[in-house]
Write a protein that holds these residues in place. Structure first.
Motif, PDB file in Angstrom:
ATOM      1  N   PHE A  40      12.706   9.001 -13.380  1.00 38.85           N
ATOM      2  CA  PHE A  40      12.148   9.753 -12.346  1.00 38.85           C
ATOM      3  C   PHE A  40      10.564   9.037 -12.007  1.00 38.85           C
ATOM      4  O   PHE A  40      10.214   8.842 -10.937  1.00 38.85           O
ATOM      5  CB  PHE A  40      11.856  11.160 -12.565  1.00 38.85           C
ATOM      6  N   LEU A  41      10.032   8.810 -13.394  1.00 35.89           N
ATOM      7  CA  LEU A  41       8.562   8.245 -13.369  1.00 35.89           C
ATOM      8  C   LEU A  41       8.651   6.751 -12.659  1.00 35.89           C
ATOM      9  O   LEU A  41       7.747   6.459 -12.001  1.00 35.89           O
ATOM     10  CB  LEU A  41       8.335   8.022 -14.898  1.00 35.89           C
ATOM     11  N   GLU A  42       9.728   5.988 -12.571  1.00 29.45           N
ATOM     12  CA  GLU A  42       9.669   4.815 -11.867  1.00 29.45           C
ATOM     13  C   GLU A  42       9.583   5.126 -10.529  1.00 29.45           C
ATOM     14  O   GLU A  42       9.173   4.069  -9.797  1.00 29.45           O
ATOM     15  CB  GLU A  42      11.201   4.032 -12.076  1.00 29.45           C
ATOM     16  N   HIS A  43      10.148   6.016  -9.725  1.00 30.34           N
ATOM     17  CA  HIS A  43       9.985   6.217  -8.451  1.00 30.34           C
ATOM     18  C   HIS A  43       8.455   6.384  -8.077  1.00 30.34           C
ATOM     19  O   HIS A  43       7.935   5.863  -7.051  1.00 30.34           O
ATOM     20  CB  HIS A  43      10.523   7.599  -7.880  1.00 30.34           C
ATOM     21  N   GLY A  44       7.771   7.246  -8.984  1.00 32.85           N
ATOM     22  CA  GLY A  44       6.214   7.388  -8.730  1.00 32.85           C
ATOM     23  C   GLY A  44       5.461   6.051  -8.953  1.00 32.85           C
ATOM     24  O   GLY A  44       4.627   5.715  -8.352  1.00 32.85           O
ATOM     25  N   THR A  45       5.675   5.122 -10.015  1.00 36.30           N
ATOM     26  CA  THR A  45       5.053   4.000 -10.242  1.00 36.30           C
ATOM     27  C   THR A  45       5.343   2.852  -9.284  1.00 36.30           C
ATOM     28  O   THR A  45       4.398   2.218  -8.743  1.00 36.30           O
ATOM     29  CB  THR A  45       5.308   3.378 -11.568  1.00 36.30           C
ATOM     30  N   SER A  46       6.513   3.080  -8.728  1.00 30.16           N
ATOM     31  CA  SER A  46       7.162   2.050  -7.618  1.00 30.16           C
ATOM     32  C   SER A  46       6.135   2.461  -6.249  1.00 30.16           C
ATOM     33  O   SER A  46       5.755   1.411  -5.750  1.00 30.16           O
ATOM     34  CB  SER A  46       8.399   2.064  -7.395  1.00 30.16           C
ATOM     35  N   PHE A  84       2.181   2.029  -7.429  1.00 25.12           N
ATOM     36  CA  PHE A  84       1.431   0.699  -8.241  1.00 25.12           C
ATOM     37  C   PHE A  84       2.463  -0.461  -7.582  1.00 25.12           C
ATOM     38  O   PHE A  84       2.195  -1.595  -8.243  1.00 25.12           O
ATOM     39  CB  PHE A  84       1.319   0.520  -9.710  1.00 25.12           C
ATOM     40  N   GLY A  85       3.620  -0.302  -7.122  1.00 26.11           N
ATOM     41  CA  GLY A  85       4.422  -1.402  -6.578  1.00 26.11           C
ATOM     42  C   GLY A  85       5.412  -2.061  -7.777  1.00 26.11           C
ATOM     43  O   GLY A  85       5.823  -3.036  -7.881  1.00 26.11           O
ATOM     44  N   VAL A  86       5.131  -1.290  -8.997  1.00 21.62           N
ATOM     45  CA  VAL A  86       5.949  -1.413 -10.296  1.00 21.62           C
ATOM     46  C   VAL A  86       6.739  -0.605 -10.639  1.00 21.62           C
ATOM     47  O   VAL A  86       6.435   0.750 -11.140  1.00 21.62           O
ATOM     48  CB  VAL A  86       4.780  -1.817 -11.609  1.00 21.62           C
ATOM     49  N   PRO A  87       8.308  -0.766 -10.944  1.00 22.84           N
ATOM     50  CA  PRO A  87       8.746  -1.803 -10.604  1.00 22.84           C
ATOM     51  C   PRO A  87       8.762  -2.208  -8.973  1.00 22.84           C
ATOM     52  O   PRO A  87       8.758  -1.115  -8.261  1.00 22.84           O
ATOM     53  CB  PRO A  87      10.290  -1.724 -11.299  1.00 22.84           C
ATOM     54  N   PRO A  88       8.953  -3.276  -8.673  1.00 26.46           N
ATOM     55  CA  PRO A  88       8.963  -3.805  -7.031  1.00 26.46           C
ATOM     56  C   PRO A  88      10.427  -3.127  -6.630  1.00 26.46           C
ATOM     57  O   PRO A  88      11.479  -3.293  -7.526  1.00 26.46           O
ATOM     58  CB  PRO A  88       9.028  -5.014  -7.068  1.00 26.46           C
ATOM     59  N   PHE A 104       1.852   2.571   2.221  1.00 26.52           N
ATOM     60  CA  PHE A 104       1.502   3.870   2.663  1.00 26.52           C
ATOM     61  C   PHE A 104       0.250   4.362   2.559  1.00 26.52           C
ATOM     62  O   PHE A 104      -0.723   3.981   1.564  1.00 26.52           O
ATOM     63  CB  PHE A 104       2.458   4.786   2.250  1.00 26.52           C
ATOM     64  N   GLN A 105      -0.240   5.316   3.105  1.00 22.41           N
ATOM     65  CA  GLN A 105      -1.670   5.980   3.143  1.00 22.41           C
ATOM     66  C   GLN A 105      -1.307   7.156   1.721  1.00 22.41           C
ATOM     67  O   GLN A 105      -0.325   7.724   1.626  1.00 22.41           O
ATOM     68  CB  GLN A 105      -1.967   6.645   4.192  1.00 22.41           C
ATOM     69  N   ILE A 106      -2.202   7.056   0.919  1.00 22.09           N
ATOM     70  CA  ILE A 106      -2.125   8.165  -0.318  1.00 22.09           C
ATOM     71  C   ILE A 106      -2.170   9.672   0.225  1.00 22.09           C
ATOM     72  O   ILE A 106      -1.446  10.446  -0.347  1.00 22.09           O
ATOM     73  CB  ILE A 106      -3.065   7.948  -1.258  1.00 22.09           C
ATOM     74  N   SER A 107      -2.750   9.891   1.321  1.00 22.31           N
ATOM     75  CA  SER A 107      -2.598  11.293   1.928  1.00 22.31           C
ATOM     76  C   SER A 107      -1.545  11.415   2.636  1.00 22.31           C
ATOM     77  O   SER A 107      -1.462  12.696   3.215  1.00 22.31           O
ATOM     78  CB  SER A 107      -3.840  11.384   3.048  1.00 22.31           C
ATOM     79  N   SER A 108      -0.203  10.454   2.910  1.00 21.81           N
ATOM     80  CA  SER A 108       0.943  10.846   3.678  1.00 21.81           C
ATOM     81  C   SER A 108       1.867  11.434   2.693  1.00 21.81           C
ATOM     82  O   SER A 108       1.601  11.649   1.390  1.00 21.81           O
ATOM     83  CB  SER A 108       1.360   9.313   3.924  1.00 21.81           C
ATOM     84  N   SER A 125       4.050  12.304  -2.749  1.00 25.19           N
ATOM     85  CA  SER A 125       5.530  12.298  -3.479  1.00 25.19           C
ATOM     86  C   SER A 125       5.271  11.190  -4.657  1.00 25.19           C
ATOM     87  O   SER A 125       5.697  11.452  -5.752  1.00 25.19           O
ATOM     88  CB  SER A 125       6.741  12.097  -2.553  1.00 25.19           C
ATOM     89  N   GLY A 126       4.727  10.181  -4.452  1.00 23.40           N
ATOM     90  CA  GLY A 126       4.119   9.451  -5.416  1.00 23.40           C
ATOM     91  C   GLY A 126       3.383  10.186  -6.619  1.00 23.40           C
ATOM     92  O   GLY A 126       3.765   9.697  -7.781  1.00 23.40           O
ATOM     93  N   ILE A 127       2.413  10.632  -6.120  1.00 21.29           N
ATOM     94  CA  ILE A 127       1.553  11.219  -7.185  1.00 21.29           C
ATOM     95  C   ILE A 127       2.226  12.331  -7.832  1.00 21.29           C
ATOM     96  O   ILE A 127       2.325  12.373  -9.140  1.00 21.29           O
ATOM     97  CB  ILE A 127       0.452  11.975  -6.367  1.00 21.29           C
ATOM     98  N   ILE A 128       3.161  13.217  -6.882  1.00 18.99           N
ATOM     99  CA  ILE A 128       3.889  14.048  -7.994  1.00 18.99           C
ATOM    100  C   ILE A 128       4.864  13.548  -8.902  1.00 18.99           C
ATOM    101  O   ILE A 128       5.269  14.132  -9.927  1.00 18.99           O
ATOM    102  CB  ILE A 128       4.515  14.869  -6.738  1.00 18.99           C
ATOM    103  N   GLU A 129       5.778  12.571  -8.297  1.00 22.58           N
ATOM    104  CA  GLU A 129       6.759  11.768  -9.307  1.00 22.58           C
ATOM    105  C   GLU A 129       5.913  11.331 -10.445  1.00 22.58           C
ATOM    106  O   GLU A 129       6.812  11.145 -11.416  1.00 22.58           O
ATOM    107  CB  GLU A 129       7.438  10.849  -8.282  1.00 22.58           C
TER     108      GLU A 129
END
Length: 129
Positions: A22-28, A31-35, A42-46, A51-55
Motif C-alpha cells: 500500500f505504501l508504494e501507492h503513496g510514494t508513487s 514522489f514518483g517512486v516507483p514510477p 497533481f496538486q497536493i490539495s487535490s 490520497s497520496g498523503i493518506i496512503e
C-alpha cells in the motif's frame, strides 16, 4: 502440529506486507517512486494529493504497527471511497472496472481494524506495560 499458534504471527505478516504494498501507492503519487504508468502530476490539495498523503502516512504507520486499529479503519474507508468514486462508475463488477485491489485492501484493512496489529507491532510494545 498446532497451526493455530502461527495465527498471531501471520496476522503481523499480513499487516506488514499489506502496508508495504500500500505504501508504494503513496510514494508513487507523492514522489514518483516507483514510477507508475498511472503516475500523473497533481496538486497536493487535490483528491489525488490527499490520497497520496493518506496512503504514505497510513502505510508507514501500518508497517510499524503503530495505531494499527485507527489507521486501518481510515485506510479501509479511503479504499471504499476510492472504489465507489473511481471504479464503480465504470461497471458493476470489480474485475471489469479494475477495482479488485481497492476492494481487497478495503476488507484487509477492515479486518486489521478489528484484529489489531499482531505480536510484531509497536502497538503490542506500547500496551505491554
Amino acid at each position: 502440529m498446532n497451526t493455530s499458534a502461527w495465527s498471531p504471527h501471520l496476522l503481523s505478516v499480513l499487516r506488514i506486507m499489506s502496508a508495504l504494498l500500500f505504501l508504494e501507492h503513496g510514494t508513487s503519487k507523492l514522489f514518483g517512486v516507483p514510477p507508475s504508468a498511472m503516475h500523473w502530476s497533481f496538486q497536493i490539495s487535490s483528491a489525488m494529493g490527499w490520497s497520496g498523503i493518506i496512503e504514505f502516512v497510513g502505510g508507514v504507520l501500518l508497517f510499524a504497527g503503530l495505531f494499527t486499529r485507527l489507521t486501518a479503519f481510515i485506510l479501509s474507508g479511503e479504499m471504499a471511497v476510492a472504489y465507489f468514486m473511481v471504479h464503480a462508475p465504470h461497471d458493476f463488477f470489480p474485475l471489469v472496472n479494475k477495482g479488485e485491489i481497492a476492494v481487497l485492501y478495503c476488507f484487509v484493512f477492515l479486518y486489521l481494524a478489528v484484529a489489531g496489529g499482531g505480536p510484531w507491532s509497536l502497538d503490542r510494545l506500547r500496551h505491554r506495560g
